[in-house]
Design a protein around this motif. Structure first.
Motif, PDB file in Angstrom:
ATOM      1  N   UNK A   1       0.576  -1.173  -0.033  1.00  0.00           N
ATOM      2  CA  UNK A   1       0.044   0.227   0.117  1.00  0.00           C
ATOM      3  C   UNK A   1       0.621   1.249  -0.117  1.00  0.00           C
ATOM      4  N   UNK A   2       1.003   2.372  -1.185  1.00  0.00           N
ATOM      5  CA  UNK A   2       0.854   3.960  -0.454  1.00  0.00           C
ATOM      6  C   UNK A   2       0.782   4.445   0.235  1.00  0.00           C
TER       7      UNK A   2
ATOM      8  N   UNK B   1       5.866  -5.801  -4.665  1.00  0.00           N
ATOM      9  CA  UNK B   1       6.830  -4.218  -4.818  1.00  0.00           C
ATOM     10  C   UNK B   1       6.799  -3.037  -4.047  1.00  0.00           C
ATOM     11  N   UNK B   2       7.267  -1.949  -3.947  1.00  0.00           N
ATOM     12  CA  UNK B   2       7.571  -0.782  -3.180  1.00  0.00           C
ATOM     13  C   UNK B   2       7.292   0.438  -3.318  1.00  0.00           C
TER      14      UNK B   2
ATOM     15  N   UNK C   1       9.579  -9.088   2.270  1.00  0.00           N
ATOM     16  CA  UNK C   1       8.329  -9.124   1.453  1.00  0.00           C
ATOM     17  C   UNK C   1       8.194 -10.924   1.516  1.00  0.00           C
ATOM     18  N   UNK C   2       8.795 -11.403   1.893  1.00  0.00           N
ATOM     19  CA  UNK C   2       7.728 -12.755   1.843  1.00  0.00           C
ATOM     20  C   UNK C   2       8.571 -13.404   3.435  1.00  0.00           C
TER      21      UNK C   2
ATOM     22  N   UNK D   1       9.760   3.377  -6.573  1.00  0.00           N
ATOM     23  CA  UNK D   1       9.614   4.727  -5.977  1.00  0.00           C
ATOM     24  C   UNK D   1       9.453   5.429  -4.439  1.00  0.00           C
ATOM     25  N   UNK D   2       9.486   6.723  -4.044  1.00  0.00           N
ATOM     26  CA  UNK D   2       9.064   6.754  -2.936  1.00  0.00           C
ATOM     27  C   UNK D   2      10.185   6.618  -2.117  1.00  0.00           C
ATOM     28  N   UNK D   3       9.403   6.773  -0.467  1.00  0.00           N
ATOM     29  CA  UNK D   3      10.639   6.214   1.001  1.00  0.00           C
ATOM     30  C   UNK D   3      10.704   5.426   0.981  1.00  0.00           C
ATOM     31  N   UNK D   4      11.132   5.194   1.784  1.00  0.00           N
ATOM     32  CA  UNK D   4      11.838   3.540   2.769  1.00  0.00           C
ATOM     33  C   UNK D   4      12.222   2.375   2.140  1.00  0.00           C
ATOM     34  N   UNK D   5      11.364   0.877   1.818  1.00  0.00           N
ATOM     35  CA  UNK D   5      12.090   0.427   0.693  1.00  0.00           C
ATOM     36  C   UNK D   5      11.536  -1.940   1.902  1.00  0.00           C
ATOM     37  N   UNK D   6      11.517  -1.929   0.890  1.00  0.00           N
ATOM     38  CA  UNK D   6      11.425  -3.540   1.456  1.00  0.00           C
ATOM     39  C   UNK D   6      12.978  -3.609   2.181  1.00  0.00           C
TER      40      UNK D   6
END
Length: 134
Positions: free
Chosen positions: A16-17, A49-50, A62-63, A83-88
Motif C-alpha cells: 500500500x502507498x 513491489x514497494x 517482502x515474503x 519509487x517513493x520512500x523507505x523500502x523492503x
C-alpha cells in the motif's frame, strides 16, 4: 496463506502507498506470507513491489514462510523498489538484499535453496535468469 497444500503460480503485490511505519512496517506486514503452521506450499514466480508515496516505511521482508518445513517450495521470488520512500529490508525471512532507492527498478531475487547467499540480478535476459533460479 494459511491452508495446507497451497499452490500459487505467478503472484504480484504492490504494498500500500499511503501507510505509515507504525501501521504497516512495525506490525510485520509483507507482500506474501505463509502461516507458521503450514507444512506444504508451492509458490512460483512472485514479486513484491514497494512505493511508499507519503511516509518513510521499511518492511522487514517482502515474503515470509516457515523455515522448518521441508514442504515449502519457493521459486523465482523477488522484491523491487519502484519509487517513493523507505523500502523492503529483505526478500525472504530477513534474508536477501534490501530494495530501496539505491536499487530502484532492479529486482532483488532470492533463492531459498541457496540460503547461504542471496542472488541480486539486474536486468538479465529471461534465459540467463532461468539458469540462476531453476
Amino acid at each position: 496463506w494459511n491452508g495446507e497444500n497451497g499452490k500459487t503460480f505467478f503472484f504480484q503485490c504492490e504494498l500500500p502507498y499511503d501507510v505509515t511505519q507504525q501501521s504497516f512496517g512495525d506490525v510485520g506486514y509483507g507482500g506474501y506470507m505463509i502461516g507458521d503452521h503450514v507444512k506444504e506450499h508451492d509458490l512460483r514466480g512472485a514479486g513484491v513491489y514497494s512505493f511508499f508515496r507519503d511516509f518513510d516505511v521499511n518492511v522487514a521482508s517482502g515474503f515470509r514462510a516457515p523455515e522448518d518445513a521441508n514442504g515449502i517450495r519457493l521459486q523465482n521470488i523477488f522484491c523491487v523498489f519502484l519509487s517513493g520512500k523507505g523500502g523492503i529490508d529483505h526478500v525472504l525471512n530477513k534474508k536477501g538484499a534490501r530494495t530501496g532507492s539505491d536499487s530502484q527498478g532492479r529486482p532483488n531475487y532470492f533463492d531459498p535453496r541457496l540460503a547461504h547467499k542471496w542472488i541480486r540480478v539486474a536486468r538479465l535476459g529471461r534465459a540467463r535468469l532461468r539458469c540462476f533460479l531453476t
